[in-house]
Design a protein around this motif. Sequence first.
Motif, PDB file in Angstrom:
ATOM      1  N   ASP A 129      40.532  -7.271  22.261  1.00  0.00           N
ATOM      2  CA  ASP A 129      40.317  -6.822  20.879  1.00  0.00           C
ATOM      3  C   ASP A 129      40.903  -7.789  19.864  1.00  0.00           C
ATOM      4  OD1 ASP A 129      38.857  -4.566  21.484  1.00  0.00           O
ATOM      5  OD2 ASP A 129      40.611  -3.267  21.616  1.00  0.00           O
ATOM      6  N   THR A 130      41.792  -8.666  20.288  1.00  0.00           N
ATOM      7  CA  THR A 130      42.305  -9.723  19.414  1.00  0.00           C
ATOM      8  C   THR A 130      41.417 -10.960  19.488  1.00  0.00           C
ATOM      9  OG1 THR A 130      44.583  -8.934  19.670  1.00  0.00           O
ATOM     10  CG2 THR A 130      44.299 -11.202  18.910  1.00  0.00           C
ATOM     11  N   VAL A 131      40.968 -11.290  20.694  1.00  0.00           N
ATOM     12  CA  VAL A 131      40.185 -12.505  20.895  1.00  0.00           C
ATOM     13  C   VAL A 131      38.757 -12.351  20.374  1.00  0.00           C
ATOM     14  CG1 VAL A 131      39.236 -14.073  22.634  1.00  0.00           C
ATOM     15  CG2 VAL A 131      41.578 -13.253  22.853  1.00  0.00           C
ATOM     16  N   ARG A 132      38.150 -11.172  20.559  1.00  0.00           N
ATOM     17  CA  ARG A 132      36.737 -10.982  20.189  1.00  0.00           C
ATOM     18  C   ARG A 132      36.468 -11.301  18.715  1.00  0.00           C
ATOM     19  NH1 ARG A 132      36.473  -6.072  21.218  1.00  0.00           N
ATOM     20  NH2 ARG A 132      36.168  -6.312  23.454  1.00  0.00           N
ATOM     21  N   PRO A 133      37.220 -10.713  17.765  1.00  0.00           N
ATOM     22  CA  PRO A 133      36.970 -11.062  16.359  1.00  0.00           C
ATOM     23  C   PRO A 133      37.212 -12.535  16.073  1.00  0.00           C
ATOM     24  CG  PRO A 133      38.333  -9.080  16.524  1.00  0.00           C
ATOM     25  CD  PRO A 133      38.258  -9.668  17.894  1.00  0.00           C
ATOM     26  N   ALA A 134      38.194 -13.122  16.750  1.00  0.00           N
ATOM     27  CA  ALA A 134      38.475 -14.546  16.541  1.00  0.00           C
ATOM     28  C   ALA A 134      37.293 -15.403  16.988  1.00  0.00           C
ATOM     29  CB  ALA A 134      39.737 -14.945  17.293  1.00  0.00           C
ATOM     30  N   LEU A 135      36.715 -15.075  18.129  1.00  0.00           N
ATOM     31  CA  LEU A 135      35.556 -15.814  18.621  1.00  0.00           C
ATOM     32  C   LEU A 135      34.358 -15.646  17.695  1.00  0.00           C
ATOM     33  CD1 LEU A 135      35.628 -15.239  22.488  1.00  0.00           C
ATOM     34  CD2 LEU A 135      35.673 -17.441  21.322  1.00  0.00           C
ATOM     35  N   GLN A 136      34.163 -14.433  17.203  1.00  0.00           N
ATOM     36  CA  GLN A 136      32.998 -14.140  16.375  1.00  0.00           C
ATOM     37  C   GLN A 136      33.110 -14.715  14.970  1.00  0.00           C
ATOM     38  OE1 GLN A 136      32.754  -9.867  16.557  1.00  0.00           O
ATOM     39  NE2 GLN A 136      31.754  -9.845  18.546  1.00  0.00           N
ATOM     40  N   LEU A 137      34.330 -14.782  14.435  1.00  0.00           N
ATOM     41  CA  LEU A 137      34.510 -15.106  13.019  1.00  0.00           C
ATOM     42  C   LEU A 137      35.211 -16.440  12.773  1.00  0.00           C
ATOM     43  CD1 LEU A 137      35.642 -11.514  11.928  1.00  0.00           C
ATOM     44  CD2 LEU A 137      33.325 -12.472  11.844  1.00  0.00           C
ATOM     45  N   ILE A 138      36.280 -16.719  13.502  1.00  0.00           N
ATOM     46  CA  ILE A 138      37.001 -17.983  13.345  1.00  0.00           C
ATOM     47  C   ILE A 138      36.289 -19.091  14.117  1.00  0.00           C
ATOM     48  CG2 ILE A 138      39.189 -19.186  13.713  1.00  0.00           C
ATOM     49  CD1 ILE A 138      39.351 -17.007  11.582  1.00  0.00           C
ATOM     50  N   LYS A 139      35.871 -18.756  15.330  1.00  0.00           N
ATOM     51  CA  LYS A 139      35.089 -19.632  16.213  1.00  0.00           C
ATOM     52  C   LYS A 139      35.919 -20.812  16.720  1.00  0.00           C
ATOM     53  CE  LYS A 139      30.870 -17.995  14.065  1.00  0.00           C
ATOM     54  NZ  LYS A 139      29.570 -18.308  13.443  1.00  0.00           N
ATOM     55  N   THR A 140      35.332 -21.525  17.697  1.00  0.00           N
ATOM     56  CA  THR A 140      36.053 -22.625  18.321  1.00  0.00           C
ATOM     57  C   THR A 140      35.976 -23.884  17.466  1.00  0.00           C
ATOM     58  OG1 THR A 140      34.080 -23.157  19.623  1.00  0.00           O
ATOM     59  CG2 THR A 140      35.745 -21.778  20.671  1.00  0.00           C
ATOM     60  N   LYS A 141      36.978 -24.745  17.648  1.00  0.00           N
ATOM     61  CA  LYS A 141      37.027 -26.014  16.936  1.00  0.00           C
ATOM     62  C   LYS A 141      35.860 -26.905  17.358  1.00  0.00           C
ATOM     63  CE  LYS A 141      41.162 -27.081  18.407  1.00  0.00           C
ATOM     64  NZ  LYS A 141      42.483 -27.720  18.619  1.00  0.00           N
ATOM     65  N   PRO A 142      35.444 -27.825  16.492  1.00  0.00           N
ATOM     66  CA  PRO A 142      34.411 -28.795  16.893  1.00  0.00           C
ATOM     67  C   PRO A 142      34.826 -29.526  18.167  1.00  0.00           C
ATOM     68  CG  PRO A 142      34.833 -28.936  14.533  1.00  0.00           C
ATOM     69  CD  PRO A 142      35.881 -28.011  15.093  1.00  0.00           C
ATOM     70  N   GLY A 143      33.910 -29.592  19.105  1.00  0.00           N
ATOM     71  CA  GLY A 143      34.205 -30.251  20.375  1.00  0.00           C
ATOM     72  C   GLY A 143      34.730 -29.325  21.442  1.00  0.00           C
TER      73      GLY A 143
END
Length: 320
Positions: A129-143
């Motif tokens: 529940d902490t990681v899911r919003p981060a993946l959806q909204l913050i997303k991974t760094k380029p590369g």
Amino acid sequence: MFDKLIETLKSNPLKTLVFTEGSDARILEASAQLLKEGFLKPILVGNVDEVKAAAEKGGFDITGAEIIDPETYEGMDAMVEKMVELRKGKMSPEDCRKNLLKGNYFGTMLVKMGIADCLLGGATYSTADTVRPALQLIKTKPGNSIVSSCFIMVKGDERLAMGDCAINIHPSEDDLVEIAKETAACAKTFGIDPKVAFLSFSTKGSAKDDSVTLVQNAVAKAKEVITDVPVDGEMQFDAAVNPTVGQLKFPGSPVAGYANTFIFPDVTAGNIGYKIAARLGGYAAYGPILLGLNAPINDLSRGCVADEVYKMAIITAALA
């Protein structure tokens, strides 16, 4: 370690950290300490009256903390609009508004919109529940293609880094390379000069298995892309940390026998490994520190205590 991180934070512009569970007593105790020391500004997500009542009940002075209630947040319409754009048709405006009433999504959007520099959650939320919003909204760094994690292990003056112990259950060889790169970079933040060992139950081909081949391939790829720190493997743990064993099996290796940054072949090994180090080896474990995101988002254990919250807040802000 923490004294140096605090000095770094004090010498830079004040960072703002959002706590997704603002009325939790552990969060409030840690926030009171952070406010007293003055090097980090907390934002507490929750109902204002409930947060203040919980602080008063616990005797925690949170004067100076910003408390934001998603239910009454004046910028909610703009936040909903931004989240709809980020989700690209995967969530309706109604779905976004509903999710933003939850502390995990709301707090993550505060970071995305630049209102906070970083986030710490998980006192009551699961890691997912902490990681899911981060993946959806913050997303991974380029590369980067994945989010991974590491633990910083501390005993006296000794510091180690271990990854990935919490997120990727069955990483591919490319995932392992990314985990190694991110873990080494994180290790540097905490004063570790990384010597990266890829771990296995095999040392230099002593055993045959698909899992061994996967690690061998990951090591070969890692040596091509990670050029700023020494990397070696595949190796058993004794070869990684015992110079006599390590140098016998890897003559001249700058890693074997001297490793301080350990890359586990899967999350099962990683989770067991860091907990053995903590419970039997006497190391304090800080993490999981999430790696690969566009902004520092970190997760707490639901069994955490206030001191762990305080220290993870420092770690999270330092990564910002």
